[in-house]
Design an enzyme around this catalytic site. Structure first.
Site, PDB file in Angstrom:
ATOM      1  N   SER A  52       0.822  -1.109  -0.023  1.00 22.13           N
ATOM      2  CA  SER A  52       0.142   0.078   0.091  1.00 22.13           C
ATOM      3  C   SER A  52       0.868   1.364   0.098  1.00 22.13           C
ATOM      4  O   SER A  52       0.314   2.336  -0.136  1.00 22.13           O
ATOM      5  CB  SER A  52      -1.012   0.046   1.347  1.00 22.13           C
ATOM      6  OG  SER A  52      -1.972  -1.052   1.048  1.00 22.13           O
ATOM      7  N   LYS A  55      -0.125   3.779  -2.578  1.00 22.93           N
ATOM      8  CA  LYS A  55      -1.077   4.783  -2.426  1.00 22.93           C
ATOM      9  C   LYS A  55      -0.849   5.990  -2.486  1.00 22.93           C
ATOM     10  O   LYS A  55      -1.739   7.102  -2.733  1.00 22.93           O
ATOM     11  CB  LYS A  55      -2.286   4.390  -1.405  1.00 22.93           C
ATOM     12  CG  LYS A  55      -2.889   3.042  -1.353  1.00 22.93           C
ATOM     13  CD  LYS A  55      -3.531   2.792  -0.290  1.00 22.93           C
ATOM     14  CE  LYS A  55      -4.566   1.660  -0.307  1.00 22.93           C
ATOM     15  NZ  LYS A  55      -4.040   0.181   0.229  1.00 22.93           N
ATOM     16  N   SER A 109      -5.872   3.131   4.745  1.00 24.87           N
ATOM     17  CA  SER A 109      -5.339   2.353   3.941  1.00 24.87           C
ATOM     18  C   SER A 109      -6.370   1.481   3.208  1.00 24.87           C
ATOM     19  O   SER A 109      -6.201   0.302   3.008  1.00 24.87           O
ATOM     20  CB  SER A 109      -4.177   1.496   4.268  1.00 24.87           C
ATOM     21  OG  SER A 109      -3.412   1.087   3.329  1.00 24.87           O
TER      22      SER A 109
END
Length: 292
Positions: A52, A55, A109
């Site tokens: 993640s 992101k 997240s």
């Protein structure tokens, strides 16, 4: 002359001290912001999955498109994770503003939120991927490959060296700085107020002055962290990749923070999870582990 000799000795001592720190993360890079001085390095050029941490790139590319942040986005079945089957507290059919979706993608997240940001990018996912490739080129990221917006794919890869560049670029976005350093937020989901928390328990913890943060986790990537923080009167960027557990990742960050801070500053700590958070974590652990 004496001052120069002392300075060289202190510099050598500092480098030796950092080199001797036992760390559990497989790739590590700590850089002093502004000067670019490398304080600690371990496998910094190894290309690995980044989960993640992706992101941060997703957020930059979306914000670069100058979207209407008040526009409502409906979470679609296409946003559901069918690769890792990760959990989400954002149900299909929920309508949120793009600002709230970005908040969920970065702070907590959430993978459905991140997926919806890519899906609703002007021109859809193909245009999103083209914009990501252009951003990678513009930032000079020679070892970064990003195929989708969540980080669930093990083909989203980078190095600690490239991630320092990504963190530096992301910190130029006020929205990203603000969101990733929020400890929690309450968001209206289908008429119900739901509290979400930052996935990095160092944010808001005593002794920590965090300017940017993003965690990551998949089985392939291990526990990852990108964080900009102030310590010892200076701003620093830290990248930790492929730690075996959250506790290992946090302890690595604490060890590094203590060394930079020196003996005179208070010892940094980790935020304690609330009783509610602990109960939810226990329930979640009984289901499929969530990619963060």
């Amino acid at each position: 002359m004496l001052k120069k000799i002392v300075a060289v000795l202190l510099s050598s001592f500092t480098a030796a001290t950092f080199a001797a720190v036992p760390l559990g993360s497989q790739s590590v890079l700590v850089v002093e912001d502004g000067t670019g001085k490398v304080l600690l390095e371990k496998n910094a050029d190894a290309q690995v999955p980044i989960a993640s941490l992706t992101k941060l790139m997703t957020a930059m590319v979306v914000l670069d498109s100058k979207p209407n942040m008040d526009e409502m986005i409906e979470i679609d079945r296409a946003d559901v994770d069918v690769l890792k089957h990760s959990a989400s507290r954002v149900p299909v059919g929920a309508e949120l503003s793009r600002a709230d979706v970005l908040q969920l993608a970065l702070m907590s997240s959430d993978n459905r939120a991140a997926a919806s940001l890519g899906r609703t990018y002007p021109g859809g996912l193909p245009a999103f991927r083209m914009a990501v490739r252009a951003k990678i080129k513009a930032l000079g990221l020679s070892q970064t490959v990003i195929e989708e917006p969540t980080g669930l794919s093990p083909h989203n890869m980078s190095t600690a060296s490239d991630l320092v560049k990504i963190a530096t670029a992301a910190s130029a976005y006020p929205d990203i700085r603000r969101i990733t350093t929020d400890t929690k937020d309450i968001i209206n989901i289908k008429g119900r107020k739901v509290e979400y928390h930052n996935t990095n328990r160092l944010v808001g913890a005593k002794g920590w002055d965090v300017g940017l943060s993003k965690t990551g986790y998949t089985e392939e990537a291990g526990r990852c962290l990108v964080m900009r923080f102030k310590s010892g009167g200076k701003n620093n960027t830290l990248v930790l990749l492929n730690a075996g557990a959250n506790s290992v990742r946090n302890m690595d960050a604490i060890k590094i923070r203590r060394l930079i801070a020196g003996p005179d500053e208070p010892r940094p700590k980790v935020m304690k999870a609330s009783a509610t958070t602990k109960k939810k974590a226990i329930k979640r652990s009984k289901r499929t582990r969530r990619a963060m």
